[in-house]
Scaffold this active site. Structure first.
Site, mmCIF file in Angstrom:
data_model
loop_
_atom_site.group_PDB
_atom_site.id
_atom_site.type_symbol
_atom_site.label_atom_id
_atom_site.label_comp_id
_atom_site.label_asym_id
_atom_site.label_seq_id
_atom_site.Cartn_x
_atom_site.Cartn_y
_atom_site.Cartn_z
ATOM 1 N N GLU A 24 48.866 64.964 32.174
ATOM 2 C CA GLU A 24 49.858 64.632 31.147
ATOM 3 C C GLU A 24 50.857 63.548 31.566
ATOM 4 O OE1 GLU A 24 49.925 68.910 28.894
ATOM 5 O OE2 GLU A 24 51.171 68.739 30.655
HETATM 6 C C1 TNX Z 1 49.539 72.271 29.950
HETATM 7 S S1 TNX Z 1 47.170 72.102 31.436
HETATM 8 C C2 TNX Z 1 50.028 71.907 31.178
HETATM 9 C C3 TNX Z 1 51.269 72.527 31.667
HETATM 10 C C4 TNX Z 1 51.843 73.487 30.677
HETATM 11 C C5 TNX Z 1 50.746 74.261 30.014
HETATM 12 C C6 TNX Z 1 51.233 75.303 29.066
HETATM 13 C C7 TNX Z 1 48.074 71.291 32.387
HETATM 14 C C8 TNX Z 1 47.453 70.762 33.550
HETATM 15 N N1 TNX Z 1 49.372 71.122 32.073
HETATM 16 O O1 TNX Z 1 52.199 71.533 31.996
HETATM 17 O O2 TNX Z 1 52.690 74.339 31.363
HETATM 18 O O3 TNX Z 1 49.917 73.379 29.314
HETATM 19 O O4 TNX Z 1 50.176 76.051 28.564
#
Ligand code: TNX
Length: 632
Positions: free
Chosen positions: A387
């Site tokens: 992300e």
């Molecule tokens: C996605 S999946 C994220 C996290 C969040 C989570 C909540 C991923 C690698 N990153 O930053 O906490 O979703 O479900």
């Protein structure tokens, strides 16, 4: 625009936690709500205190845990649940029951062990597991002649087919014998042995019980070498005792990796000598505005050592280049605009990043990963990579490739979320896949270039997802995940174009935006963690929902006896009546009442909260096209 703080999360509604105080027979009386301070106190009770009584005084009960029922005590008849040899979770590779060959543990039983330090350590752990409930002395002695004469023998043997983690367990009326080629194998055999005793064996105080093990033999070894769970200690901080207790939970189900998500926008949780403000400043907060915290180097060493004693490898994650807001609050020089922002206590993702064009950033990465590698004996360093929505793809790939080289220079193997797939391959690299579909050509291509996968499909393995619409905490962006959904998928075939031999294993991540206490952690872990553990350990041929459901049901009384909070999933036929004899069963309290209105968790707004500064809401990647839409 300043960051938007999220309201402080309240404690989990105790009426929805198994083990909560609910006055028996008075359903209309209000349930006592533990105050936040009480919950915090309960949450700081150490794992050792909870699970291992003080030396020399094995009968002292632990101080009261507000969220669990009292364990059965001596003198009161506890129900005798008959355990069958095939009731083990995760399902063993081969089980051969023998009628009439049950073994009964007695006050005279001796634990005999190969004269080897690793084996002796496991023998000591077995004694520590069995002494509190049985009240038996269970001395440990060198030498494993037979496993006869009423003894339990733990024997190291030269056997290639058991592999590095396999074991053989034989139960006859004369004795019990566990054989393995390694200490890890003996340890996993002991976890099986433990599950074959009645549930009351989990009681931290003496329990009335007929300590019988069903006769027959088990031979067992894991399907995948990597079986893990992740604890996000960044969104909410969890102290060392809570982490140790999670390690105990992993070990029970033969999971062998604990991934610690040590850094994120809301907190930096590990002391770094060369960049001290990371923990001091960046660690001083959490989601909802709580005080946060961080692990000193000694704290972290203690976690690693406790895990190693339980054959669990710690996988530390420093999330880069995104999810770095907390680091930027401590060192503005890492920010693209060189300005340290105020702390962030909300739950948006994707808005922060360290400047990928600055050399200072790579000094920071090398210093942090270098110190972490020096503290971490295990082979893995996780660099996150998820992300980073604000970093352009070329700059992102260049950053990841450089971070991969930095990890290689520490002698460790890099792990990253599957977003790092487009970057060039580096020797041994592992992608942690969290997609929600089965198609991911970019990841499949990285696998063709040599990457291996740890599978954490968000719509099956994310333990922060709600079980049901009325689950009081958790998210639902990847759907609702009750036990069957956690269990019913095959890591060997899940991602198109990724063959089973490229799958290193599975991991169940627990993100903690809405999870703020030990009881809440356990409530989200149980009963789904054992489902993921079974996918990682058991041969595919044993996969069978109905069988798993029935085996798992017997674990409810075990968790209750051990004081572990869990979700009483309606999918599981939890025992309500003692099978025999008709003694009063230690209640496994009900939760949640069917149809009861859910209390929305303050940290999980039903309407999206206002975004963080220039936050980028989660965008499903191409592999997530079939997933439910994220909150708009
Ligand atoms: C996605 S999946 C994220 C996290 C969040 C989570 C909540 C991923 C690698 N990153 O930053 O906490 O979703 O479900």
């Amino acid at each position: 625009m300043p960051p938007v703080p999220t309201p402080a999360p309240g404690p989990l509604d105790p009426s929805s936690v198994v083990g909560a105080e609910r006055p028996a027979g008075h359903p209309d009386l209000p349930v006592r709500q533990p105050a936040a301070a009480e919950l915090a106190r309960a949450a700081t009770r150490s794992a050792e205190d909870a699970l291992t009584p003080p030396a020399g005084d094995a009968l002292v009960p632990p101080t009261g845990d507000l969220l669990v029922p009292p364990a059965p005590t001596a003198g009161r008849a506890a129900p005798v649940a008959r355990v069958r040899l095939g009731d083990v979770v995760p399902a063993p590779e081969r089980v051969a029951p023998v009628a009439g060959a049950d073994f009964v543990l007695t006050p005279d039983t001796v634990i005999r062990v190969s004269p080897d330090d690793a084996a002796r350590a496991v023998a000591g752990q077995l004694a520590d597991l069995l002494r509190p409930a049985t009240g038996y002395p269970l001395p440990v002695a060198d030498g494993t002649r037979a496993g006869t004469g009423g003894d339990i023998a733990l024997a190291l043997v030269d056997s290639a087919d058991l592999g590095p983690e396999g074991y053989r367990l034989d139960v006859t009326s004369d004795g019990v014998r566990v054989e393995a080629a390694t200490g890890a194998g003996l340890f996993f055999g002991v976890q099986t042995l433990r599950q074959l005793l009645p549930a009351a064996v989990e009681s931290p105080t003496p329990a009335a019980g007929h300590w019988v093990l069903p006769g027959g033999s088990v031979s067992d070894r894991p399907r995948f070498p990597y079986r893990g769970a992740m604890l996000d200690v960044a969104r909410h901080f969890f102290g060392v005792p809570d982490v140790l207790r999670v390690i105990d939970h992993l070990a029970r189900y033969k999971l062998n990796h604990l991934h610690l998500h040590l850094t994120d926008d809301q907190g930096w949780r590990i002391a770094v000598d060369s960049w001290p403000r990371l923990a001091e400043v960046g660690g001083a907060g959490e989601v909802g505005g709580g005080p946060g915290g961080h692990y000193s180097r000694d704290d972290y060493r203690r976690i690693v050592a406790y895990a190693a004693e339980r054959h669990v490898t710690v996988v530390p994650e420093i999330d880069l280049p995104g999810h770095t807001h907390a680091a930027l609050t401590a060192y503005g020089e890492l920010a693209p605009d060189r300005v340290a922002p105020p702390p962030y206590t909300g739950t948006e993702v994707g808005f922060s990043y360290v400047d990928p064009t600055s050399e200072r950033t790579y000094e920071f990465v090398a210093d942090v990963l270098g110190e972490l590698a020096a503290l971490t004996p295990g082979p893995w360093l996780h660099i996150g990579g998820d992300e980073a929505f604000k970093v352009r793809p070329e700059a992102y790939a260049a950053f990841v490739e450089r971070a991969q080289r930095i990890v290689a220079a520490t002698g460790r193997t890099v792990v990253g979320w599957h977003q790092i797939a487009p970057a060039a391959h580096s020797e041994g690299r592992v992608l942690q896949w969290w997609g929600t579909g089965g198609e991911d050509p970019v990841t499949a291509d990285a696998v063709r270039r040599g990457a291996r996968l740890v599978l954490s499909p968000a719509n099956h393995a994310y333990l922060d997802m709600k079980y049901a619409p009325d689950t009081p905490i958790g998210h639902d962006w990847a759907g609702l995940i009750d036990v069957r959904r956690a269990y019913d998928w095959d890591p060997g075939t899940h991602v198109a174009g990724v063959p089973a031999d490229a799958v290193l294993g599975v991991e169940a991540p627990l993100w903690t935006e809405s999870v703020a206490s030990r009881a809440e952690v356990e409530f989200m872990l149980f009963p789904r963690l054992p489902a993921i553990a079974e996918l990682g350990w058991s041969p595919r041929a044993t996969h069978d929902w109905a069988g798993f459901r029935d085996r798992l049901a017997g674990h409810g009384p075990r968790w209750a006896a051990a004081g572990v909070a869990f979700h009483r999933s309606p999918e599981i036929p939890w025992p309500t009546e003692p099978p025999a004899p008709a003694a009063p069963q230690a209640a496994i309290p009900t939760e949640p009442e069917p149809g009861a209105p859910a209390r929305p968790h303050p940290a999980i707004p039903t309407r999206p909260e206002p975004p963080a500064p220039a936050a980028v809401p989660r965008q499903p990647g191409p592999e997530e096209a079939s997933a439910p839409a994220p909150p708009a």
